[in-house]
Design an enzyme around this catalytic site. Structure first.
Site, PDB file in Angstrom:
ATOM      1  CG  ASP A 126      -0.209  -0.179   2.526  1.00 41.09           C
ATOM      2  OD1 ASP A 126       0.578   0.717   2.876  1.00 41.09           O
ATOM      3  OD2 ASP A 126      -0.420  -1.206   3.213  1.00 41.09           O
ATOM      4  CD  GLU A 159      18.131 -23.022 -16.839  1.00 36.71           C
ATOM      5  OE1 GLU A 159      16.982 -23.247 -17.221  1.00 36.71           O
ATOM      6  OE2 GLU A 159      18.636 -23.570 -15.832  1.00 36.71           O
TER       7      GLU A 159
END
Ligand code: GLA
Length: 728
Positions: free
Chosen positions: A534, A614
């Site tokens: 928030d 990777e």
């Protein structure tokens, strides 16, 4: 001047670049809301208010014989409870004689330079580039000495208006404040939809759009945090509004605890929306001279659809809510050991992860849960913030130094607000845990909540954290909070309706004191991922772990929903292992990287366990993070599609429109596939751009209107980064 007042001191215009908010204190002293929307000139719009004698909508005494004047129908700034407005109200007061009435009249106003602060609560602040302006309107309750100050902040260039409320008891008798919402928005005409952002743990903030009608729409939280389930930010928009067109009003609460937001049409088809602290389980006693401050609501209006609104929120939250060094400073690429080891680590395992990570360009190791007390599972140890040197094979300083010797920064996990019953802290201070004497408490993740409203609890936590942070080289803290609050009780005061708010203020107080002591610390907020994502938390932590779900495909939904209000720079986003630990899904390493790059970027796996190919991709991704940092962290963000289709695409454009970057992820595959055509937004129509996908050069106008068709339809879960660069 963004704030203009007429010479009688009763008509108020809050002017931003593209919007106007207007209020009028009428002859009876009622502060009426006359307009909010696209910019208008400084003329009184009180004529828009159509009065009528409406049955069963009574009239205040000053109305005399005039039956057309009713609080039940008038658009207002601060509707009170019990005095003839039967719609949702913002303030409810119980007086010492047992009466319940909140009838406020206009007293005066003041204009202040700069933005306003709210004692103990987060609020937008001024920046070097833009100073806000503040209007304070004072109202008085008719039959008591309760005063209300309504704060309006104006950030002109950002098209933002803020609201906050201070209630002061200037009388001798106690007053009970049973409700104190921060904002009321009344719309006299037209239809609106309300977009809320709902979800659950590991699946947060999915947009949901509903028409506002006579059935009340409400979301909120009574969990003690803003929650995974509903977010304290909503959009009210015209039913025609889309991503690029139409009226949109944002309401975003800078608060990390219980909240409510609702919208409903009244009997006359007018819409009222209110937002603030949830009045459920809320009740404050104000003694003589005491005041209550309600948190800030950040309002913004755009006539350019959701995109326009998002741009305004991204800028205001990034520049005026986030604070400290990391508003500007580049965030380090981090690797977190949680999904790599969970609780099962030792110094060598951590060093092996760090060494590999540093060799691939990763800049910080974050040591997650399990380094303190007796903590080899999530059943014990919380509260015992003492380093477990046995597990670490030495001091935290030694480990931090070894990490720093690799040229990396070092970060540490804390969950300050919690206590395990199996902990020395709980054994020493059982009364510090939130629980009702004589009742067995609920446990969440087998843990209890500390009473953050108590100063001695916060002092203990500050002392422990300070000790640890000053005795080891720690650059970053992940501040976690892993359960909802219930069984509320406090040993230090008996008005339990004050608990939830005092808890949040306590958390803010501890965060503030910690940051005052360590101003350069990078904080990452977290609550089981995005359970406290928030605007309030952004005041303390410029990034928040977006979700415990690291599945790249689910992250498309989560990051998409989060992006309506919160800037990409605030969303913690990591590449993790496959099969994904939350969903079991296998996605290409490249796709996981592309999705995480649109966030505060990092890794959450053991890179010793991935293939050499990777590992080479990690190097490439870290380089891409640096190359595109200005775009992803400071650029303008466009949602090019929702996540529900065959592919999800989004884009960043830099400030001078010389570069754009699109990410496109295929979410499904089909036989005999239809072509993939994507749009591009935000380019300068006059400039010529080279597209990295096909090396073609076209004008911005052509790209934006014609778009791009991919030559080959990518496979399921494959992804692409496409760059547009303006030719010199
Ligand atoms: C929460 C967080 C995770 C991790 C664990 C540790 O679930 O969201 O990222 O830190 O706690 O216990």
């Amino acid at each position: 001047m963004a704030i203009k007042v007429d010479k009688e001191g009763r008509l108020f215009h809050l002017q931003t670049k593209d919007s106007t908010y207007q209020m009028y204190a009428d002859e009876k002293g009622i502060l009426l809301h006359t307009y909010y929307g696209k910019k208008i000139d400084e003329e009184n719009l009180r004529g828009l208010i159509c009065r009528a004698d409406v049955g069963f909508s009574g009239n205040p005494p000053e109305a005399g014989e005039d039956r057309s004047y009713s609080l039940d129908c008038l658009p207002q700034e601060m509707p009170g409870s019990g005095v003839g407005d039967y719609r949702d109200d913002c303030i409810r007061l119980w007086h010492s004689d047992g009466s319940m009435a909140a009838d406020f009249r206009y007293v005066g106003y003041e204009i202040l330079a700069g933005s306003y602060r709210i004692p103990g609560l987060p609020a937008l602040h001024d920046s070097e580039e833009e100073q806000g302006q503040t209007l304070v309107i004072t109202l008085k309750e008719v039959a008591s000495q309760v005063m209300v100050c309504l704060y309006y902040g104006v950030f002109e260039a950002e098209n933002v208006i803020t609201r906050a409320v201070r209630v002061e008891n200037q009388g001798k008798e106690d007053v009970i404040l049973d409700e104190c919402l921060s904002c009321c928005l009344d719309f006299q005409f037209g239809d609106l939809d309300m977009v809320t952002f709902a979800g659950r743990h590991a699946m947060e903030r999915g947009p949901e759009r509903n028409p506002v009608g006579r059935t009340r729409l409400e979301v909120g939280s009574v969990r003690g945090t803003s929650s995974h389930q509903y977010n304290p930010a909503v959009i009210l928009c015209s039913p025609q509004a889309t991503e690029d067109f139409g009226d949109c009003y944002g309401m975003c609460l800078a608060y990390s605890g219980n909240f409510v937001v609702s919208a409903q049409k009244d009997q006359r088809g007018q819409t009222r929306a209110v937002m603030g602290i949830n009045p459920r389980q809320f009740s404050f006693c104000l003694k003589e001279g005491e005041a209550f401050d309600a948190p800030q609501v950040i309002l913004s209006y755009s006539d350019r659809g959701f995109t326009g609104l998002s741009h305004q929120y991204h800028r205001i939250l990034r520049e005026h809510m986030c604070r400290g060094k990391y508003v500007r400073a580049r965030r380090p690429v981090l690797i977190n050991n949680w999904e790599a080891t969970y609780f099962d680590f030792n110094e060598e395992k951590l060093m092996a992860i760090a060494r590999k990570a540093s060799s691939l360009g990763i800049e910080m190791l974050v040591l997650d849960d399990g380094w303190f007390g007796k903590r080899d599972s999530d059943n014990s140890g919380l509260g015992d913030w003492f380093v477990n040197e046995k597990k670490l094979g030495g001091s935290l300083k030694r480990l931090g130094d070894r990490i720093h010797d690799l040229g990396m920064q070092f970060g540490l996990w804390f969950e300050p607000e919690m206590v395990s019953q199996d902990s020395d802290l709980y054994r020493a201070h059982p009364d510090w845990a939130v629980q009702v004497p004589g009742r067995e408490p609920n446990r969440g993740r087998n843990q209890l909540v500390l009473d953050m409203s108590r100063k001695e609890v916060r002092d203990y936590l500050l002392e422990r954290m300070t000790d640890i942070l000053s005795n080891a080289p720690i650059d970053y803290v992940k501040w976690d909070m892993n359960r909802s609050v219930c069984d509320i009780y406090s040993h230090t005061y008996n008005r339990i309706g004050e608990f939830y708010h005092r808890y949040v203020c306590g958390v803010y107080d501890l965060l503030e004191r910690l940051l005052a002591r360590f101003p350069d610390l990078l904080l990452e907020g977290c609550s089981g991922g995005g359970g406290r994502f928030d605007a309030g938390m952004l005041y303390y932590s410029p990034q928040i772990w977006c979700s415990d779900n690291t599945d790249a495909i689910n992250r498309l939904d989560i990051q998409y929903g989060t992006s309506f209000f919160y800037p990409v720079s605030t969303m913690g986003s990591h590449v993790s292992a496959v099969p994904n630990h939350q969903t079991g899904r296998v996605t290409p390493f490249q796709t996981r990287g592309h999705v995480a790059l649109s966030g505060s970027f990092g890794y959450e796996l053991d890179l010793n366990k991935v293939t050499e190919e990777e590992q080479a991709l990690v190097k490439e991704q870290v380089a891409q993070f640096h190359k595109y940092y200005e775009l992803t962290h400071e650029g303008t963000y466009y949602r090019l599609s929702g996540p529900a289709g065959r592919f999800c695409a989004w884009e960043f454009v830099d400030a001078d429109q010389s570069q754009a970057l699109e990410t496109l992820v295929m979410t499904s595959a089909e036989g005999n596939p239809m072509p993939v055509h994507t749009t591009v937004k935000g380019l300068d129509p006059e400039k010529r751009y080279r597209c990295s996908y096909n090396d073609m050069v076209c004008s911005g106008r052509t790209w934006m209107n014609g778009g791009l068709t991919l030559e080959r339809v990518p496979g399921e879960y494959e992804s692409l980064l496409i760059e547009w660069r303006a030719e010199e």
